[in-house]
Design a protein around this motif. Structure first.
Motif, PDB file in Angstrom:
ATOM      1  N   GLY A   1      -7.934  -2.408   1.317  1.00 50.75           N
ATOM      2  CA  GLY A   1      -9.282  -2.462   1.882  1.00 50.75           C
ATOM      3  C   GLY A   1     -10.105  -3.570   1.263  1.00 50.75           C
ATOM      4  O   GLY A   1     -10.801  -4.313   1.965  1.00 50.75           O
TER       5      GLY A   1
ATOM      6  N   THR B   1     -13.035   1.312   3.781  1.00 53.44           N
ATOM      7  CA  THR B   1     -11.724   1.840   3.394  1.00 53.44           C
ATOM      8  C   THR B   1     -11.573   1.868   1.887  1.00 53.44           C
ATOM      9  O   THR B   1     -11.110   2.853   1.310  1.00 53.44           O
ATOM     10  CB  THR B   1     -10.596   0.991   4.012  1.00 53.44           C
ATOM     11  OG1 THR B   1     -10.718   1.021   5.431  1.00 53.44           O
ATOM     12  CG2 THR B   1      -9.235   1.512   3.609  1.00 53.44           C
ATOM     13  N   SER B   2     -11.965   0.802   1.240  1.00 55.51           N
ATOM     14  CA  SER B   2     -11.867   0.730  -0.216  1.00 55.51           C
ATOM     15  C   SER B   2     -12.744   1.785  -0.880  1.00 55.51           C
ATOM     16  O   SER B   2     -12.308   2.481  -1.802  1.00 55.51           O
ATOM     17  CB  SER B   2     -12.271  -0.668  -0.686  1.00 55.51           C
ATOM     18  OG  SER B   2     -12.139  -0.779  -2.075  1.00 55.51           O
TER      19      SER B   2
ATOM     20  N   ALA C   1      -4.597   1.872  -0.983  1.00 56.69           N
ATOM     21  CA  ALA C   1      -5.611   1.796   0.077  1.00 56.69           C
ATOM     22  C   ALA C   1      -6.835   1.023  -0.396  1.00 56.69           C
ATOM     23  O   ALA C   1      -7.405   0.224   0.360  1.00 56.69           O
ATOM     24  CB  ALA C   1      -6.009   3.199   0.525  1.00 56.69           C
ATOM     25  N   SER C   2      -7.221   1.244  -1.634  1.00 53.55           N
ATOM     26  CA  SER C   2      -8.378   0.530  -2.175  1.00 53.55           C
ATOM     27  C   SER C   2      -8.111  -0.967  -2.268  1.00 53.55           C
ATOM     28  O   SER C   2      -8.953  -1.783  -1.906  1.00 53.55           O
ATOM     29  CB  SER C   2      -8.736   1.088  -3.552  1.00 53.55           C
ATOM     30  OG  SER C   2      -9.860   0.439  -4.076  1.00 53.55           O
TER      31      SER C   2
END
Length: 104
Positions: A40, A82-83, A36-37
């Motif tokens: 993002g 998001t990150s 996800a990081s």
């Protein structure tokens, strides 16, 4: 009365089983948070570059490229959030796992 060695061995097996499960869960969540990081961050960079390009060409398009620029700016901000959110979530997962580990 139960044999102390048998009780210890049984408790030891259960503790090892719980530690393995804890490690597997932590690895899975850490992997998901890293994904996800990365997504993002990548989205933020790509959208930021697109927004910068749109802002740059705005005088040549008589402002027509400002609408996509604003949209891309929003996407870039969302990617950054998001990150950051994934990084914070990973921190809390690791902290919680450490607390559970210490209880064992």
């Amino acid at each position: 009365m139960a044999d102390p060695v048998s009780t210890w061995a049984s408790d030891r097996k259960e503790t090892i089983k719980e530690l393995r499960q804890l490690g597997e869960n932590m690895n899975e969540h850490a992997k998901n948070a890293k994904i996800a990081s990365a997504v993002g961050g990548g989205t933020s960079v790509a959208a930021g570059l697109g927004a910068a390009a749109c802002y740059f060409i705005a005088p040549f398009t008589f402002g027509g490229s400002l609408v996509p620029a604003f949209a891309l700016t929003g996407v870039a901000v969302a990617g950054g959030v998001t990150s950051i959110g994934a990084t914070i979530t990973n921190h809390f997962i690791e902290t919680y796992t450490l607390v559970v580990f210490r209880k064992l």
